[in-house]
Motif scaffolding. Sequence first.
Motif, PDB file in Angstrom:
ATOM      1  N   VAL A 103       0.878  -1.169   0.000  1.00  0.00           N
ATOM      2  CA  VAL A 103       0.000   0.000   0.000  1.00  0.00           C
ATOM      3  C   VAL A 103       0.914   1.217   0.000  1.00  0.00           C
ATOM      4  O   VAL A 103       1.668   1.447   0.951  1.00  0.00           O
ATOM      5  CB  VAL A 103      -0.917   0.027   1.232  1.00  0.00           C
ATOM      6  CG1 VAL A 103      -1.725   1.331   1.268  1.00  0.00           C
ATOM      7  CG2 VAL A 103      -1.854  -1.174   1.233  1.00  0.00           C
ATOM      8  N   VAL A 104       0.869   2.001  -1.085  1.00  0.00           N
ATOM      9  CA  VAL A 104       1.782   3.130  -1.250  1.00  0.00           C
ATOM     10  C   VAL A 104       0.991   4.427  -1.227  1.00  0.00           C
ATOM     11  O   VAL A 104       0.092   4.635  -2.048  1.00  0.00           O
ATOM     12  CB  VAL A 104       2.580   3.024  -2.560  1.00  0.00           C
ATOM     13  CG1 VAL A 104       3.661   4.118  -2.601  1.00  0.00           C
ATOM     14  CG2 VAL A 104       3.222   1.647  -2.703  1.00  0.00           C
ATOM     15  N   VAL A 105       1.338   5.304  -0.300  1.00  0.00           N
ATOM     16  CA  VAL A 105       0.726   6.625  -0.196  1.00  0.00           C
ATOM     17  C   VAL A 105       1.745   7.654  -0.674  1.00  0.00           C
ATOM     18  O   VAL A 105       2.876   7.689  -0.195  1.00  0.00           O
ATOM     19  CB  VAL A 105       0.288   6.909   1.254  1.00  0.00           C
ATOM     20  CG1 VAL A 105       0.079   8.403   1.474  1.00  0.00           C
ATOM     21  CG2 VAL A 105      -0.988   6.141   1.577  1.00  0.00           C
ATOM     22  N   ALA A 106       1.331   8.479  -1.637  1.00  0.00           N
ATOM     23  CA  ALA A 106       2.233   9.455  -2.252  1.00  0.00           C
ATOM     24  C   ALA A 106       1.625  10.847  -2.150  1.00  0.00           C
ATOM     25  O   ALA A 106       0.825  11.247  -3.009  1.00  0.00           O
ATOM     26  CB  ALA A 106       2.496   9.087  -3.711  1.00  0.00           C
ATOM     27  N   PRO A 107       1.989  11.621  -1.127  1.00  0.00           N
ATOM     28  CA  PRO A 107       1.477  12.991  -1.035  1.00  0.00           C
ATOM     29  C   PRO A 107       2.013  13.864  -2.170  1.00  0.00           C
ATOM     30  O   PRO A 107       3.178  13.766  -2.556  1.00  0.00           O
ATOM     31  CB  PRO A 107       2.017  13.477   0.319  1.00  0.00           C
ATOM     32  CG  PRO A 107       2.360  12.233   1.077  1.00  0.00           C
ATOM     33  CD  PRO A 107       2.806  11.245   0.039  1.00  0.00           C
ATOM     34  N   ASP A 108       1.149  14.716  -2.703  1.00  0.00           N
ATOM     35  CA  ASP A 108       1.548  15.716  -3.693  1.00  0.00           C
ATOM     36  C   ASP A 108       1.889  16.980  -2.907  1.00  0.00           C
ATOM     37  O   ASP A 108       1.024  17.796  -2.598  1.00  0.00           O
ATOM     38  CB  ASP A 108       0.398  15.957  -4.671  1.00  0.00           C
ATOM     39  CG  ASP A 108       0.750  16.966  -5.754  1.00  0.00           C
ATOM     40  OD1 ASP A 108       1.788  17.643  -5.613  1.00  0.00           O
ATOM     41  OD2 ASP A 108      -0.009  17.081  -6.727  1.00  0.00           O
ATOM     42  N   LEU A 109       3.160  17.134  -2.593  1.00  0.00           N
ATOM     43  CA  LEU A 109       3.579  18.181  -1.667  1.00  0.00           C
ATOM     44  C   LEU A 109       3.528  19.581  -2.268  1.00  0.00           C
ATOM     45  O   LEU A 109       3.542  20.571  -1.529  1.00  0.00           O
ATOM     46  CB  LEU A 109       5.000  17.899  -1.172  1.00  0.00           C
ATOM     47  CG  LEU A 109       5.183  16.565  -0.442  1.00  0.00           C
ATOM     48  CD1 LEU A 109       6.660  16.358  -0.103  1.00  0.00           C
ATOM     49  CD2 LEU A 109       4.335  16.499   0.816  1.00  0.00           C
ATOM     50  N   TYR A 110       3.466  19.689  -3.595  1.00  0.00           N
ATOM     51  CA  TYR A 110       3.533  21.002  -4.241  1.00  0.00           C
ATOM     52  C   TYR A 110       2.171  21.612  -4.558  1.00  0.00           C
ATOM     53  O   TYR A 110       1.954  22.809  -4.363  1.00  0.00           O
ATOM     54  CB  TYR A 110       4.336  20.902  -5.540  1.00  0.00           C
ATOM     55  CG  TYR A 110       5.802  20.572  -5.350  1.00  0.00           C
ATOM     56  CD1 TYR A 110       6.420  20.653  -4.103  1.00  0.00           C
ATOM     57  CD2 TYR A 110       6.582  20.169  -6.434  1.00  0.00           C
ATOM     58  CE1 TYR A 110       7.760  20.340  -3.934  1.00  0.00           C
ATOM     59  CE2 TYR A 110       7.927  19.872  -6.270  1.00  0.00           C
ATOM     60  CZ  TYR A 110       8.514  19.952  -5.019  1.00  0.00           C
ATOM     61  OH  TYR A 110       9.833  19.657  -4.871  1.00  0.00           O
TER      62      TYR A 110
END
Length: 283
Positions: A103-110
């Motif tokens: 399970v991969v969580v990838a925040p879009d920080l920009y």
Amino acid sequence: MRRITGWLFVGCLFAGMAATQAGEMHDWWDDAWWERGELAIPENHAVAVTRDSYLSGDVEVPVMIARPDDDRKYPAVLFAHGRRGLDNLTEPLVTRLAARGFVVVAPDLYTGRFISAMPIEHDYVLEEDLNLGLDFLLARDDISSSRACVYSHTRGGYYALKVAVTFERQERDLACYVSYYPHMQDPNAPEPMQVYRYASEVDDLTLPTLVFVGEHEQYQRKRGIEMSITALRNRDRPAQLVVYPGVGRAFDFRPTEVRTFADDLAAKDAVQRAARFMRQHLE
């Protein structure tokens, strides 16, 4: 530091790459392949991608979530993007890891902070945003691990380092650190620090660490990576560096018009090597 040297062989893709130096043992050596001709079969899952968000103060941080398309629970991974942000070239990196069974969580920080892609200066508030992304991940009910691994590339390697060390998450919430050609220095540090020093937080990193880099990576980036891994190993920390011959920067996401066969071999080997490493520390 572990360096893969020699020729890339198609038949050895999943067993490891390159020729060994005389008398030297390598962690990629596979007796099953060499003695019996067996090739490892990678774990593959169909992937479901969803979108969500979480709050960092009054800022809404978008997040991409990729996981196997079934009802089972899987180990947790937090993805930290680099200067590109999340786009059509970097989002597939999240999917490719999820296809290995995570399970991969990838925040879009920009996006939530209206930061354009490829920023020069580093905004330190992004470290807090990524730290809250770890909370978001660990609160999910579809993960099988009580901790997560951080998986990153380029400047995301620095963001992940800060979450582990500065926010003190490595003691209780993180199990390992994996990164592709990470920026191991504060992006706002002066030029001499970029070339001749690594971030002081590296000295306090205790997580099992796995770093990938191409042989032809930019000098100033490669030097910092090599110094960081050497410093960790001198402190008896579990740190590995894999150097892929014949490839340079961005081998994991270079687009088709400039992509080479060597890039593909390195990228496929690295994601499987990373998956084995993370599974080992999460299960």
